[in-house]
Design a protein around this motif. Sequence first.
Motif, PDB file in Angstrom:
ATOM      1  N   TRP A   1       6.798  -4.979  -5.066  1.00  0.00           N
ATOM      2  CA  TRP A   1       5.885  -5.646  -6.231  1.00  0.00           C
ATOM      3  C   TRP A   1       5.996  -7.133  -5.899  1.00  0.00           C
ATOM      4  O   TRP A   1       5.371  -8.835  -5.671  1.00  0.00           O
TER       5      TRP A   1
ATOM      6  N   ASP B   1       9.844  -2.775   2.207  1.00  0.00           N
ATOM      7  CA  ASP B   1       9.137  -2.110   1.826  1.00  0.00           C
ATOM      8  C   ASP B   1      10.173  -1.546   0.587  1.00  0.00           C
ATOM      9  O   ASP B   1      11.489  -2.156  -0.369  1.00  0.00           O
TER      10      ASP B   1
ATOM     11  N   GLN C   1       4.547  10.241   1.799  1.00  0.00           N
ATOM     12  CA  GLN C   1       4.807   9.916   1.157  1.00  0.00           C
ATOM     13  C   GLN C   1       5.904  10.384   0.372  1.00  0.00           C
ATOM     14  O   GLN C   1       7.429  10.296   0.151  1.00  0.00           O
TER      15      GLN C   1
ATOM     16  N   GLU D   1       1.016  -1.636   0.224  1.00  0.00           N
ATOM     17  CA  GLU D   1       0.421  -0.066   0.503  1.00  0.00           C
ATOM     18  C   GLU D   1       0.908   1.283  -0.013  1.00  0.00           C
ATOM     19  O   GLU D   1       2.175   1.423   0.780  1.00  0.00           O
ATOM     20  N   THR D   2       0.385   2.659  -0.664  1.00  0.00           N
ATOM     21  CA  THR D   2       1.091   3.339  -0.388  1.00  0.00           C
ATOM     22  C   THR D   2       1.223   4.149   1.003  1.00  0.00           C
ATOM     23  O   THR D   2       0.591   4.219   1.007  1.00  0.00           O
TER      24      THR D   2
ATOM     25  N   SER E   1       6.046   2.601  -0.762  1.00  0.00           N
ATOM     26  CA  SER E   1       5.290   2.237  -0.671  1.00  0.00           C
ATOM     27  C   SER E   1       5.670   0.779   1.157  1.00  0.00           C
ATOM     28  O   SER E   1       6.337   0.738   1.358  1.00  0.00           O
TER      29      SER E   1
END
Length: 243
Positions: A145, A137, A112, A107-108, A119
């Motif tokens: 990802w 992260d 940020q 998740e963002t 992320s």
Amino acid sequence: MGGDDEDDRDDGRGVEREYRRRRKMSRGRFAALCIVQVNFALQMARPDTIPGRYRLLAVALMALLGVWAILTVRRGRTTVGTDGVSTRGAFRVRRWAWHDIYDLRVETNPGQRRADVKSLTYLYDNDGRRARLPHLDDWQLPDLWAEVAGLHTAAARHRGMTWERRPAVEVRIRERAAYRKARERAITGALLVLFAAIGYVVWEAVTDGDPHPFLLLFCAPLAAYALLAPLFRRRYIRALAHA
């Protein structure tokens, strides 16, 4: 995965992994932290600004914050194994078995723009509760990802179930997110009250007034939180019902 040849072929690394701090904070973040610390030291060194008892309290709080930050950096980690996931912070260790884990999601980071980390990875349990996985992260990992996707693949056999979405859990996740946003807004309001109270207490102390620090620095922020939390909760739940 962790001794399973088929899972190791799917992921290439297996499920036994540990995520710790490997990259230091960026130069910009480090410079900003140094500026804050230097300014704090200069303010504490000025005998004409803050009375001695309040100066000692401020130094003690800053020291406690520094100890917590150092322990969080040195001890913080996320460990993934055949039995599940565990996290370690400055003082607390938490563990989840694979059958209790509903999902792992990237998740963002809400902050940020001001943070190195863009992320984050969160663990969701079967009741919709979430927990952040330290150092999993995009600052510590070049391809976050892909790393989380690899964990999904490697852990599938140990979970005893697929990673499919369940509507009932998704509803609980959205409800808990609404409660969490309400708490965050209420905490922000309470902090604003606290900062205003600190300014007033310092001004009263400098002018030899009677600031009543307990009422202003403790009772007032708590009262603000108690008033704001239910208001924001009703707002977010109403928005969720109409979504």
